[in-house]
Design an enzyme around this catalytic site. Structure first.
Site, PDB file in Angstrom:
ATOM      1  N   PRO A   1      85.463  53.565  68.690  1.00  0.00           N
ATOM      2  CA  PRO A   1      85.874  54.975  68.899  1.00  0.00           C
ATOM      3  C   PRO A   1      84.537  55.874  68.379  1.00  0.00           C
ATOM      4  O   PRO A   1      83.988  55.891  67.631  1.00  0.00           O
ATOM      5  CB  PRO A   1      86.982  55.358  68.281  1.00  0.00           C
ATOM      6  CG  PRO A   1      87.120  54.201  67.196  1.00  0.00           C
ATOM      7  CD  PRO A   1      86.441  53.056  67.582  1.00  0.00           C
TER       8      PRO A   1
ATOM      9  N   GLY B   1      81.198  54.635  62.822  1.00  0.00           N
ATOM     10  CA  GLY B   1      79.625  54.328  62.935  1.00  0.00           C
ATOM     11  C   GLY B   1      79.298  53.927  64.245  1.00  0.00           C
ATOM     12  O   GLY B   1      78.399  53.211  64.413  1.00  0.00           O
ATOM     13  N   SER B   2      80.329  54.586  65.170  1.00  0.00           N
ATOM     14  CA  SER B   2      79.713  54.196  66.615  1.00  0.00           C
ATOM     15  C   SER B   2      78.404  54.444  67.037  1.00  0.00           C
ATOM     16  O   SER B   2      77.604  53.855  67.847  1.00  0.00           O
ATOM     17  CB  SER B   2      80.736  55.241  67.254  1.00  0.00           C
ATOM     18  OG  SER B   2      80.062  55.371  68.801  1.00  0.00           O
TER      19      SER B   2
ATOM     20  N   ALA C   1      75.914  51.941  65.428  1.00  0.00           N
ATOM     21  CA  ALA C   1      76.127  50.745  65.956  1.00  0.00           C
ATOM     22  C   ALA C   1      75.547  50.680  67.482  1.00  0.00           C
ATOM     23  O   ALA C   1      74.907  49.566  67.966  1.00  0.00           O
ATOM     24  CB  ALA C   1      77.536  50.223  66.219  1.00  0.00           C
TER      25      ALA C   1
ATOM     26  N   ASP D   1      75.237  54.174  56.991  1.00  0.00           N
ATOM     27  CA  ASP D   1      75.925  53.885  58.397  1.00  0.00           C
ATOM     28  C   ASP D   1      74.874  52.836  58.916  1.00  0.00           C
ATOM     29  O   ASP D   1      75.308  51.716  59.146  1.00  0.00           O
ATOM     30  CB  ASP D   1      75.969  55.032  59.177  1.00  0.00           C
ATOM     31  CG  ASP D   1      77.271  55.583  58.847  1.00  0.00           C
ATOM     32  OD1 ASP D   1      77.965  55.409  57.755  1.00  0.00           O
ATOM     33  OD2 ASP D   1      77.892  56.490  59.411  1.00  0.00           O
TER      34      ASP D   1
HETATM   35  C1  MEV Z   1      79.593  58.648  57.121  1.00  0.00           C
HETATM   36  O1  MEV Z   1      79.897  57.507  57.616  1.00  0.00           O
HETATM   37  C2  MEV Z   1      79.278  58.808  55.775  1.00  0.00           C
HETATM   38  C3  MEV Z   1      78.878  60.202  55.476  1.00  0.00           C
HETATM   39  O2  MEV Z   1      78.835  60.086  53.890  1.00  0.00           O
HETATM   40  C4  MEV Z   1      77.771  60.836  55.781  1.00  0.00           C
HETATM   41  C5  MEV Z   1      76.424  60.024  55.413  1.00  0.00           C
HETATM   42  O3  MEV Z   1      76.538  59.313  54.472  1.00  0.00           O
HETATM   43  O4  MEV Z   1      75.532  60.168  55.945  1.00  0.00           O
HETATM   44  C6  MEV Z   1      80.013  61.301  55.511  1.00  0.00           C
END
Ligand code: MEV
Length: 317
Positions: A95, A101-102, A105, A146
């Site tokens: 989603p 992590g769309s 990815a 991510d």
């Molecule tokens: C997002 O998956 C994770 C966050 O900590 C942002 C980041 O690490 O860049 C909210």
């Protein structure tokens, strides 16, 4: 035709504080993926992109500002190559703006497709760095967790360090984990809560630094629980992390509702995962209780419920 892919991810603990140089633990979700199919086209046709799920088609040369054109340009620059005659079709089961992590990815799948079409099989570190460069343009101040977990496709411990490369290490998982992932159905772009938290941190640095330190302590405890295979402890740690995320202003009524429902249904622990303000939450459950937790999430209004099995991992840390 070349098909490449990259997995979704979840943050087990430590999101947001990871932006401020604290450690976090992230896991890939191998069954939920983004794909890029690269089909060679006639000479002189140029580079085209098709995203059927979004109903979008664009060309590299006429839409160079498109975020994925910019990413392709970064890859071509890195390889010292001109744009190939290629149509790249992008599809994703992940989603968009759902905390899984769309963007990273799709980016990783695209980087691999462009590189492979030009005869290069890039190692995870290079894929990760190329995706990071593009994440930075749209996510404000991404930590890099991510793109890293998605490019390496491994359970990782991740910590940014000032003046040097981040610490990235496969993490030890002594016993398999069953995670139930509930989607609030609320879409929230990562940069919004990240930027909002930054403003609050700038206004009250001491308060937020202390909260980030508390998150770091929780992440360190989670590492010990994973290495010991202590699921009960890990569940409690996830609950503590959720309390800290609530104090950081990152949760939402929908996330709180799903977290509560999962705990009531017997989950060992539950928390939001990723950027927050929407997106997904995760619940740790014994395997014989995961259906009960999944049913409870559905009943509490989750738009989608998935069960993910995290395998044992030898790890380095
Ligand atoms: C997002 O998956 C994770 C966050 O900590 C942002 C980041 O690490 O860049 C909210």
């Amino acid at each position: 035709m070349i098909t490449t892919s990259a997995p979704a991810k979840i943050i087990l603990c430590g999101e947001h504080a990871v932006v401020y140089n604290r450690p976090a633990i992230a896991l890939p979700l191998g069954d939920v993926r983004a794909y890029a199919e690269a089909t060679p086209t006639a000479p002189g046709t140029g580079l085209y992109f098709v995203a059927p799920d979004l109903g979008e088609t664009w060309s590299f040369s006429s839409d160079p500002q498109h975020p994925l054109s910019e990413l392709a340009a970064t890859v071509l620059d890195h390889l010292g190559a001109a744009a190939p005659d290629l149509t790249i079709t992008l599809r994703s089961d992940i989603p968009i703006a759902g905390g899984m992590g769309s963007g990273a990815a799709i980016g990783a799948a695209l980087v691999r497709a462009v590189a492979q079409a030009l005869g290069h099989n890039l190692p995870p570190a290079e894929v990760s760095a190329l995706v990071y460069a593009s994440e930075g343009r749209y996510h404000g101040t991404p930590s890099g967790i991510d793109n890293t977990v998605i490019a390496y496709e491994q359970a990782i411990w991740f910590q940014r360090r000032p003046d040097t490369a981040p610490l990235i290490a496969p993490i030890r998982v002594a016993t398999p984990l069953t995670l139930v992932i509930g989607d609030t159905g609320v879409r929230s772009a990562t940069h919004r809560p990240v930027c909002d938290l930054r403003e609050r941190w700038q206004a009250e640095p001491a308060t937020y630094e202390a909260r980030f330190d508390a998150v770091a302590a929780v992440v360190t405890q989670a590492r010990a629980a994973l290495a010991a295979g202590d699921l009960a402890a890990l569940g409690q740690i996830m609950n503590t992390n959720q309390t800290l995320l609530e104090e950081l202003g990152i949760s939402s009524p929908e996330l709180d509702c799903l977290v509560h429902a999962a705990r009531q249904a017997g989950a060992l622990g539950a928390k939001l995962s990723g950027a927050g303000w929407g997106g997904v939450m995760i619940a740790l459950a014994h395997s014989d209780q995961c259906q009960q937790v999944a049913d409870a999430l559905q009943a509490a209004g989750a738009s989608r419920v998935r069960v993910a099995l995290v395998p044992v991992c030898a790890g380095e840390i």
